[in-house]
Motif scaffolding. Structure first.
Motif, short mmCIF file in Angstrom:
data_model
loop_
_atom_site.label_atom_id
_atom_site.label_comp_id
_atom_site.label_asym_id
_atom_site.label_seq_id
_atom_site.Cartn_x
_atom_site.Cartn_y
_atom_site.Cartn_z
N GLY A 159 4.19 29.78 -50.98
CA GLY A 159 4.18 29.18 -49.66
C GLY A 159 3.52 30.06 -48.62
N SER A 160 3.57 29.58 -47.37
CA SER A 160 2.92 30.27 -46.26
C SER A 160 3.86 30.41 -45.08
CB SER A 160 1.67 29.49 -45.81
OG SER A 160 0.72 29.40 -46.84
N LEU A 161 3.62 31.44 -44.30
CA LEU A 161 4.30 31.66 -43.03
C LEU A 161 3.31 32.29 -42.06
CD1 LEU A 161 7.83 33.21 -43.84
CD2 LEU A 161 7.39 30.98 -42.79
N ARG A 162 3.54 32.08 -40.78
CA ARG A 162 2.75 32.77 -39.77
C ARG A 162 3.69 33.53 -38.84
NH1 ARG A 162 -1.33 30.69 -35.01
NH2 ARG A 162 0.65 30.09 -34.04
N LEU A 163 3.50 34.83 -38.77
CA LEU A 163 4.27 35.67 -37.86
C LEU A 163 3.49 35.83 -36.55
CD1 LEU A 163 5.44 38.51 -40.26
CD2 LEU A 163 6.48 36.28 -39.84
N SER A 164 4.25 35.94 -35.47
CA SER A 164 3.65 36.16 -34.15
C SER A 164 4.27 37.41 -33.52
CB SER A 164 3.90 34.97 -33.23
OG SER A 164 3.34 33.79 -33.75
N CYS A 165 3.46 38.13 -32.77
CA CYS A 165 3.93 39.29 -32.03
C CYS A 165 3.38 39.20 -30.63
CB CYS A 165 3.47 40.58 -32.69
SG CYS A 165 3.92 42.07 -31.76
N ALA A 166 4.26 38.92 -29.68
CA ALA A 166 3.86 38.79 -28.28
C ALA A 166 4.10 40.10 -27.57
CB ALA A 166 4.65 37.67 -27.61
N ALA A 167 3.06 40.61 -26.92
CA ALA A 167 3.14 41.88 -26.21
C ALA A 167 3.24 41.64 -24.71
CB ALA A 167 1.91 42.73 -26.52
N SER A 168 4.00 42.49 -24.05
CA SER A 168 4.13 42.42 -22.60
C SER A 168 4.23 43.83 -22.04
CB SER A 168 5.35 41.59 -22.20
OG SER A 168 6.53 42.17 -22.70
N VAL A 223 5.27 49.09 -22.97
CA VAL A 223 4.86 47.98 -23.83
C VAL A 223 6.10 47.46 -24.57
CG1 VAL A 223 3.46 47.29 -25.80
CG2 VAL A 223 2.54 48.91 -24.11
N GLN A 224 6.28 46.15 -24.50
CA GLN A 224 7.37 45.51 -25.24
C GLN A 224 6.76 44.51 -26.23
OE1 GLN A 224 7.60 45.28 -21.56
NE2 GLN A 224 8.32 47.38 -21.82
N LEU A 225 7.34 44.47 -27.41
CA LEU A 225 6.83 43.60 -28.47
C LEU A 225 7.93 42.68 -28.95
CD1 LEU A 225 4.93 46.33 -30.51
CD2 LEU A 225 3.95 44.76 -28.84
N GLN A 226 7.61 41.40 -29.07
CA GLN A 226 8.57 40.40 -29.53
C GLN A 226 7.99 39.71 -30.76
OE1 GLN A 226 11.72 39.71 -28.19
NE2 GLN A 226 11.97 38.46 -30.02
N ALA A 227 8.58 39.98 -31.92
CA ALA A 227 8.11 39.39 -33.16
C ALA A 227 8.91 38.14 -33.48
CB ALA A 227 8.23 40.40 -34.30
N SER A 228 8.25 37.18 -34.10
CA SER A 228 8.92 35.94 -34.49
C SER A 228 8.18 35.30 -35.65
CB SER A 228 8.98 34.97 -33.30
OG SER A 228 7.67 34.63 -32.87
#
Length: 114
Positions: free
Chosen positions: A15-24, A1-6
């Motif tokens: 303020g606001s932010l949205r984090l993403s974590c894409a799994a492969s 499993v590999q995880l890419q956070a951004s």
């Protein structure tokens, strides 16, 4: 499993932010994913988790401000962060668990400052 956070960055208090974590990789046995954070000089701490059935859990410090969600079709988990405070400043890490072990992403820096 590999995880890419951004999605990290500099934001003003409130303020606001949205984090993403894409799994492969081998995703079929993942049973939970989550976000953790580590501020300078502090230990890594849980922020929010979401299980495969969809149950969520939040740290008391972020309840009502942060929301964890997932898009199964995209193999991606999100962390919507609203009403950000300076104390939310940290490196945020994505984590996944399955029967074989624990996997961490590389981390994304969130800085809350005016």
């Amino acid at each position: 499993v590999q995880l890419q956070a951004s999605g990290g960055g500099l934001v003003q208090p409130g303020g606001s932010l949205r984090l993403s974590c894409a799994a492969s990789g081998s995703l079929f046995s993942i049973n939970a994913m989550g976000w953790y954070r580590q501020a300078p000089g502090k230990q890594r701490e849980l922020v929010a988790t979401i299980t495969t059935p969809g149950s969520t859990n939040y740290a008391d410090s972020v309840k009502g401000r942060f929301t964890i969600s997932r898009d199964s079709a995209k193999n991606t988990v999100y962390l919507q962060m609203n009403s950000l405070k300076p104390e939310d400043t940290a490196v945020y890490y994505c984590k996944a668990t399955d029967y074989a072990g624990i996997y961490w992403g590389q981390g994304t820096l969130v800085t809350v400052s005016s």
